[in-house]
Motif scaffolding. Sequence first.
Motif, PDB file in Angstrom:
ATOM      1  N   ASP A 119      -0.519  15.627  11.004  1.00 14.46           N
ATOM      2  CA  ASP A 119      -1.802  15.485  11.685  1.00 14.46           C
ATOM      3  C   ASP A 119      -2.314  16.874  12.036  1.00 14.46           C
ATOM      4  O   ASP A 119      -1.547  17.730  12.472  1.00 14.46           O
ATOM      5  CB  ASP A 119      -1.622  14.636  12.955  1.00 14.46           C
ATOM      6  CG  ASP A 119      -1.413  13.174  12.616  1.00 14.46           C
ATOM      7  OD1 ASP A 119      -2.362  12.555  12.120  1.00 14.46           O
ATOM      8  OD2 ASP A 119      -0.297  12.666  12.807  1.00 14.46           O
ATOM      9  N   ARG A 130      -8.979   1.942   7.130  1.00 14.37           N
ATOM     10  CA  ARG A 130      -9.150   1.147   8.341  1.00 14.37           C
ATOM     11  C   ARG A 130     -10.225   0.083   8.199  1.00 14.37           C
ATOM     12  O   ARG A 130     -10.486  -0.688   9.123  1.00 14.37           O
ATOM     13  CB  ARG A 130      -9.451   2.070   9.532  1.00 14.37           C
ATOM     14  CG  ARG A 130      -8.343   3.115   9.740  1.00 14.37           C
ATOM     15  CD  ARG A 130      -8.519   3.914  11.018  1.00 14.37           C
ATOM     16  NE  ARG A 130      -7.610   5.065  11.051  1.00 14.37           N
ATOM     17  CZ  ARG A 130      -7.077   5.559  12.166  1.00 14.37           C
ATOM     18  NH1 ARG A 130      -7.341   5.010  13.339  1.00 14.37           N
ATOM     19  NH2 ARG A 130      -6.281   6.608  12.109  1.00 14.37           N
ATOM     20  N   ARG A 150      -1.901  -0.108   1.289  1.00 14.93           N
ATOM     21  CA  ARG A 150      -1.982   0.569  -0.013  1.00 14.93           C
ATOM     22  C   ARG A 150      -1.996  -0.456  -1.148  1.00 14.93           C
ATOM     23  O   ARG A 150      -2.749  -0.319  -2.114  1.00 14.93           O
ATOM     24  CB  ARG A 150      -0.815   1.564  -0.160  1.00 14.93           C
ATOM     25  CG  ARG A 150      -0.944   2.751   0.795  1.00 14.93           C
ATOM     26  CD  ARG A 150       0.163   3.777   0.602  1.00 14.93           C
ATOM     27  NE  ARG A 150       1.433   3.403   1.195  1.00 14.93           N
ATOM     28  CZ  ARG A 150       1.777   3.656   2.469  1.00 14.93           C
ATOM     29  NH1 ARG A 150       0.937   4.255   3.287  1.00 14.93           N
ATOM     30  NH2 ARG A 150       2.973   3.290   2.918  1.00 14.93           N
ATOM     31  N   PHE A 187       1.292  -0.776   6.738  1.00 10.59           N
ATOM     32  CA  PHE A 187       0.787   0.424   6.060  1.00 10.59           C
ATOM     33  C   PHE A 187       0.956   0.281   4.540  1.00 10.59           C
ATOM     34  O   PHE A 187       0.064   0.639   3.769  1.00 10.59           O
ATOM     35  CB  PHE A 187       1.538   1.676   6.530  1.00 10.59           C
ATOM     36  CG  PHE A 187       0.976   2.355   7.766  1.00 10.59           C
ATOM     37  CD1 PHE A 187      -0.192   3.095   7.709  1.00 10.59           C
ATOM     38  CD2 PHE A 187       1.654   2.298   8.976  1.00 10.59           C
ATOM     39  CE1 PHE A 187      -0.693   3.765   8.835  1.00 10.59           C
ATOM     40  CE2 PHE A 187       1.169   2.960  10.110  1.00 10.59           C
ATOM     41  CZ  PHE A 187      -0.006   3.694  10.036  1.00 10.59           C
ATOM     42  N   ARG A 207      -3.590  11.108   2.237  1.00  9.89           N
ATOM     43  CA  ARG A 207      -2.356  10.363   2.574  1.00  9.89           C
ATOM     44  C   ARG A 207      -2.070   9.219   1.601  1.00  9.89           C
ATOM     45  O   ARG A 207      -2.964   8.546   1.123  1.00  9.89           O
ATOM     46  CB  ARG A 207      -2.390   9.777   3.982  1.00  9.89           C
ATOM     47  CG  ARG A 207      -2.502  10.803   5.091  1.00  9.89           C
ATOM     48  CD  ARG A 207      -2.206  10.104   6.431  1.00  9.89           C
ATOM     49  NE  ARG A 207      -2.348  11.013   7.543  1.00  9.89           N
ATOM     50  CZ  ARG A 207      -1.447  11.921   7.884  1.00  9.89           C
ATOM     51  NH1 ARG A 207      -0.331  12.036   7.190  1.00  9.89           N
ATOM     52  NH2 ARG A 207      -1.647  12.710   8.915  1.00  9.89           N
ATOM     53  N   GLY A 237       3.829   7.227   4.489  1.00  8.71           N
ATOM     54  CA  GLY A 237       4.514   5.984   4.843  1.00  8.71           C
ATOM     55  C   GLY A 237       5.982   6.226   5.131  1.00  8.71           C
ATOM     56  O   GLY A 237       6.516   5.762   6.140  1.00  8.71           O
TER      57      GLY A 237
HETATM   58  P1  DGP Z   1      -5.063   9.603   9.688  1.00 13.98           P
HETATM   59  O1  DGP Z   1      -6.115   8.537   9.630  1.00 13.98           O
HETATM   60  O2  DGP Z   1      -4.863  10.340   8.391  1.00 13.98           O
HETATM   61  O3  DGP Z   1      -5.213  10.511  10.886  1.00 13.98           O
HETATM   62  O4  DGP Z   1      -3.681   8.800   9.897  1.00 13.98           O
HETATM   63  C1  DGP Z   1      -3.462   8.098  11.074  1.00 13.98           C
HETATM   64  C2  DGP Z   1      -2.041   8.242  11.558  1.00 13.98           C
HETATM   65  O5  DGP Z   1      -1.182   7.321  10.881  1.00 13.98           O
HETATM   66  C3  DGP Z   1      -1.434   9.614  11.357  1.00 13.98           C
HETATM   67  O6  DGP Z   1      -0.688   9.957  12.529  1.00 13.98           O
HETATM   68  C4  DGP Z   1      -0.511   9.430  10.190  1.00 13.98           C
HETATM   69  C5  DGP Z   1      -0.080   8.000  10.302  1.00 13.98           C
HETATM   70  N1  DGP Z   1       0.217   7.370   9.014  1.00 13.98           N
HETATM   71  C6  DGP Z   1      -0.531   7.431   7.897  1.00 13.98           C
HETATM   72  N2  DGP Z   1      -0.002   6.661   6.931  1.00 13.98           N
HETATM   73  C7  DGP Z   1       1.112   6.106   7.471  1.00 13.98           C
HETATM   74  C8  DGP Z   1       2.078   5.194   6.973  1.00 13.98           C
HETATM   75  O7  DGP Z   1       2.037   4.731   5.832  1.00 13.98           O
HETATM   76  N3  DGP Z   1       3.070   4.829   7.833  1.00 13.98           N
HETATM   77  C9  DGP Z   1       3.140   5.297   9.107  1.00 13.98           C
HETATM   78  N4  DGP Z   1       4.139   4.872   9.874  1.00 13.98           N
HETATM   79  N5  DGP Z   1       2.238   6.162   9.612  1.00 13.98           N
HETATM   80  C10 DGP Z   1       1.241   6.553   8.796  1.00 13.98           C
END
Ligand code: DGP
Length: 210
Positions: free
Chosen positions: A19, A49, A80, A76, A101, A106
Motif C-alpha cells: 500500500d 469493488r 478475480r 478476494f 494487483r 492475494g
Molecule cells: P487497493 O484497492 O489496491 O488499495 O487494495 C485494498 C487492500 O486490499 C490493500 O491493503 C491490499 C489488499 N488486497 C488486495 N488484494 C488482496 C487479496 O487478494 N487478498 C488480501 N487478503 N488482501 C488483498
Amino acid sequence: ADAGSKSGRGALVILEGLDRSGKSSQCARLLSYLEGQGCRAEGWRFPDRGTSVGQMISAYLANESQLDDRTIHLLFSANRWEKRALMESKLLGGTTLIVDRYSYSGVAFSAAKGLDIQWCKAPDVGLIAPDLVIYLDVQPEKAAERGGYGGERYEKIEFQKRVADHYHSLRDSTWKVVDGSLPMETVEEQLRELATNCIQKCQEKPLTNL
Ligand code: DGP
Ligand code: NA
Ligand code: NA
C-alpha cells in the motif's frame, strides 16, 4: 469475438507492491502512455469493488464487517475469478490489460496473517497467468511516510512489513523489480520500457494459466 487477433493478443501486465507504493498512479501513467502510442489497452484493478463480491471486500477493508481470514481470502479470489472470462476475451481480442494487483496480493496479504502459502495459492490456480509482473519496491517505512495511510484494515506498518517479506518469496521469472523510491518520472520510464517489450514479445504466445 474480435477480429484483432491477427495483430496478436494483448499482454497481461500486473503491478504489485505494498500500500502506498505508487502503483495506482504508475498504472494510470503507463496506461495513458500506451494509449498515446496507439496501443489498445485498459486499466483494471483488484479488488474490483464494483461487483457484489467486491462490495463485501470493500466493507471488510473499511472495517465495517468482520470475516474469517480464510473466508475473505476466498472472496478476494472469487473477485478475480468473476473477471476471468472477460479478461480472456479482452486479451485474445488484442487488448493489453494493465492491472493494479492480482493473485500475488492475494497470497502475500493472507500469508502475512499466518495462513499457509500453498493453501493461499490454491484457489487462484486456473486464473490467467501474467506475462509480466512489475513489483514496485518501496520500504514499508517509506511507503507509510507517503501522505500516510488511508485507514483501511491492512494499512499498518508492522503488517506491511510481513506482506513485503511474503512478496519477496513469491518472485519468479515473470517478475521485474523496480525501485519505487526513484523519482516518479524514472519509475515511469522503466515501466514504459518493460511493458512495451512485453507487449511485443507475447503477441504470438498462447495464454497460460496459473
Ligand atoms: P487497493 O484497492 O489496491 O488499495 O487494495 C485494498 C487492500 O486490499 C490493500 O491493503 C491490499 C489488499 N488486497 C488486495 N488484494 C488482496 C487479496 O487478494 N487478498 C488480501 N487478503 N488482501 C488483498
Ligand atoms: Na490501499
Ligand atoms: Na493502490
